[in-house]
Design an enzyme around this catalytic site. Structure first.
Site, short mmCIF file in Angstrom:
data_model
loop_
_atom_site.label_atom_id
_atom_site.label_comp_id
_atom_site.label_asym_id
_atom_site.label_seq_id
_atom_site.Cartn_x
_atom_site.Cartn_y
_atom_site.Cartn_z
N HIS A 77 -23.42 53.99 57.71
CA HIS A 77 -23.05 55.19 57.42
C HIS A 77 -23.29 56.19 58.61
CE1 HIS A 77 -24.57 54.21 53.16
NE2 HIS A 77 -23.34 54.30 53.14
N SER A 101 -25.83 49.55 51.38
CA SER A 101 -27.02 49.96 50.97
C SER A 101 -27.69 48.78 50.05
CB SER A 101 -26.92 51.16 50.25
OG SER A 101 -26.52 52.22 50.89
#
Ligand code: PNS
Length: 168
Positions: free
Chosen positions: A17, A128
């Site tokens: 990210h 994640s």
């Protein structure tokens, strides 16, 4: 000034990210990292934790802002006068879902363009969910998350109740 929104659940933010945020910050004058507050899939980390991790990880990026949002992404983008939605693409498997979201968002508001940035090769596998799985079982998450939030994430993983095992 051109503002772009980089939306996601960031549960938690990964180095993948962060790479997209950095690259978007070079392309646009202002980047708002928009963290979805109420997710369908229950997040492990609270909205405060997810935004706090992002604020720490982007502290040195002057044109990056972190904000929570709820409701439709295009409404949030219009409120903030954003011209683009930035999304990261890791692999072909991301494409179908992302394409569907981009077309839906365009149908809802065709003044906002979705811009795809390809993941860096070294982050193609990263998510994640991987961070959470490795952290939960006491593995080394340092290759996957920004160094400044590694301990915060590990602390929380240690406190997670057993029922979260297997959650996404
Ligand atoms: O990191 P994620 O979970 O893939 O992010 C998904 C996100 C937050 C980008 C997406 O769920 C979203 O935009 N939610 C807001 C609701 C919305 O606008 N839905 C219509 C587009 S399909």
């Amino acid at each position: 000034m051109t503002t772009a929104i980089y939306p996601g659940s960031f549960d938690p933010v990964t180095v993948g990210h962060l790479d997209i945020i950095k690259r978007a910050a070079h392309l646009f004058d202002h980047v708002i990292v928009a963290v979805l507050v109420n997710m369908e899939k229950k997040p492990w980390f609270t909205i405060e934790e997810r935004t706090d991790f992002l604020r720490k990880a982007t502290a040195d990026m002057e044109n990056v802002e972190i904000a929570g949002f709820d409701g439709l992404l295009v409404d949030f983008a219009a409120q903030r006068d954003a011209k683009a939605i930035v999304k990261g693409l890791r692999a072909v498997s991301d494409f179908e879902y992302e394409f569907q979201m981009a077309l839906t968002n365009r149908k809802l508001d065709d003044s906002i363009e979705t811009v795809f940035l390809t993941s860096s090769a070294e982050n193609m596998y990263l998510s994640s969910s991987i961070v959470k799985q490795v952290g939960l079982f006491g593995g080394d998450i340092s290759p996957f998350v920004p160094a400044c939030i590694k301990e915060d994430i590990l602390d929380r993983c240690r406190k997670l109740p057993p029922r979260v095992m297997g959650a996404k």
